[in-house]
Design an enzyme around this catalytic site. Structure first.
Site, mmCIF file in Angstrom:
data_model
loop_
_atom_site.group_PDB
_atom_site.id
_atom_site.type_symbol
_atom_site.label_atom_id
_atom_site.label_comp_id
_atom_site.label_asym_id
_atom_site.label_seq_id
_atom_site.Cartn_x
_atom_site.Cartn_y
_atom_site.Cartn_z
ATOM 1 N N ARG A 264 68.327 7.081 -16.207
ATOM 2 C CA ARG A 264 67.882 5.710 -15.951
ATOM 3 C C ARG A 264 69.105 4.867 -15.614
ATOM 4 O O ARG A 264 69.872 4.476 -16.496
ATOM 5 C CB ARG A 264 67.159 5.176 -17.198
ATOM 6 N N HIS A 268 66.678 -0.389 -19.823
ATOM 7 C CA HIS A 268 65.342 0.072 -20.197
ATOM 8 C C HIS A 268 64.282 -0.895 -19.686
ATOM 9 O O HIS A 268 63.244 -0.489 -19.175
ATOM 10 C CB HIS A 268 65.239 0.190 -21.719
ATOM 11 N N TYR A 277 75.048 0.511 -25.616
ATOM 12 C CA TYR A 277 74.874 1.876 -26.114
ATOM 13 C C TYR A 277 75.317 2.963 -25.131
ATOM 14 O O TYR A 277 75.205 4.142 -25.439
ATOM 15 C CB TYR A 277 73.415 2.121 -26.529
#
Length: 400
Positions: A264, A268, A277
């Site tokens: 990705r 998100h 992260y």
């Protein structure tokens, strides 16, 4: 045995430069279908870029991008028949675009206007189309996976040679619904394809913190199910893997698990910040594996695409998306009364009473509910007057 003895390979067809891996057969995709796949990939990339920008401008409440995963989504959809059912998660807009969902239909859903098939009841990107055999998306993770098993069981009983594909992330594969669905599908031998987009993260949780085993594909063996692991950034490999899975499902009534290894590239969702992260270095590695760029290189090697066509198509798609968004924004919201329809044949008295209470509340505070007030016949001037009166009351220390 611990399972370490098993080593599931990665099925690939295209290198990043667009050349074919040695030893593979020639690609069976026609020029027409290849260009349609690529055009759909470009459309989704442009749609994602523009709609995220619209969300940042406050024109849209929420958005989720497919960026980096276009090959997995569109390649699999292209390998199906139009009457096969698709049960997706919330990042598979490419599959719907492949089926023919128009730019206006996308926009109508995202803005929840009077032409939205969901009548404005859902948050943006929760598409659905009865005509295109695309089940309406649900927010809760993994609910569509056991539903796909049940739907495929019905297709088996109907005997018309159809199958169901359900698409989900590796995070959803950590839900209990996943295991129940695979077990049920295998026991009842249903024509269902389970396609896992393993993009490395369940929002901010990396795969290494979700499971200790070798990804999702080995789980198929626990349910006596065939599986394949495919390079999810290689649209031709995804297409051929799904094509083979469909043949198995329809001809033998056996479910198949596909694990597509992808990434990705975007956040998100529009509410997420991936810098917390994952590193920029990691993202850069995967940007070099861009599935759209890989497909473009292959098309150019065939003599089917050029730099001029790339620019012209990009410009045309950007105009189409912007014009469609402007049209959708101007449309009225769904009628307020539609809020209580479609559940009961005739709305019961309790719902009717609640609707009347809602209308009285909106009449009192139309400025706070401009769309609802507009659907009740309030003009823009009346809504603005209500807003000004509300401000004056606040400034004067009166109750709002």
């Amino acid at each position: 045995m611990t399972g370490d003895e098993l080593c599931i390979p990665l099925f690939q067809r295209l290198r990043q430069d667009g050349s074919l891996h040695e030893g593979g057969k020639e690609v069976s995709l026609t020029r027409e279908k290849s260009l349609r796949i690529y055009h759909t990939m470009l459309f989704i990339r442009v749609l994602d870029e523009r709609m995220l920008a619209a969300q940042r401008q406050g024109r849209l409440s929420f958005y989720m991008q497919c960026t980096g995963e276009e090959a997995t989504v569109i390649g699999s959809a292209a390998a199906l028949q139009d009457d096969d059912m698709i049960m997706a998660q919330y990042r598979e807009q490419g599959a719907l675009a492949w089926r023919g969902f128009s730019c206006d239909e996308f926009m109508n859903q995202m803005f929840g206007n009077e032409r939205d098939y969901g009548k404005g009841r859902q948050m943006p990107i929760h598409y659905g189309s009865r005509d295109l055999n695309y089940m309406t998306i649900s927010s809760p993770l993994a609910t569509q996976i056991p539903q796909a098993t049940g739907y495929a069981y019905g297709q088996k009983l109907a005997g018309k040679g159809q199958c169901t594909i359900t698409i989900f992330g590796e995070g959803a594969a950590s839900e209990g619904d996943f295991h129940a669905a695979l077990n049920m599908a295998s026991v009842h031998r249903v024509p269902c394809i389970f396609l896992c987009r393993n993009n490395g993260y369940a929002i901010s949780t990396p795969s290494c913190e979700q499971f200790a085993a070798d990804g999702i594909a080995p789980r198929a063996f626990g349910y006596h199910m065939q599986c394949i692991r495919v390079d999810g950034n290689d649209v031709i490999a995804v297409y051929e893997a799904t094509q083979a899975a469909r043949k198995i499902s329809v001809e033998t009534n056996q479910p198949v698990l596909i694990e597509a290894m992808t990434y990705r590239l975007a956040a998100h969702s529009s509410s997420d910040d991936p810098s917390g992260y994952r590193s920029k270095k990691e993202e850069a590695i995967w940007r070099d594996k861009d599935p759209i760029l890989r497909m473009r290189h292959w098309l150019e090697a065939q003599g089917w695409w050029s730099e001029e066509e790339e620019k012209a198509t990009g410009d045309q798609l950007r105009r189409e998306v912007l014009e469609s968004m402007k049209r959708a924004e101007k449309l009225a919201p769904p009628p307020l009364e539609s809020l209580i329809t479609d559940v009961y044949d005739t709305p019961p008295p309790l719902l009717e009473a609640q609707m009347e209470d809602l209308k009285q509340h909106i009449r009192k505070y139309p400025h706070a509910y401009p769309k609802g007030a507009s659907s009740m016949g309030f003009s823009a001037d009346e809504i603005e007057q209500s807003r000004k009166a509300h401000q004056q009351r606040q400034q004067g220390g009166q109750p709002a």
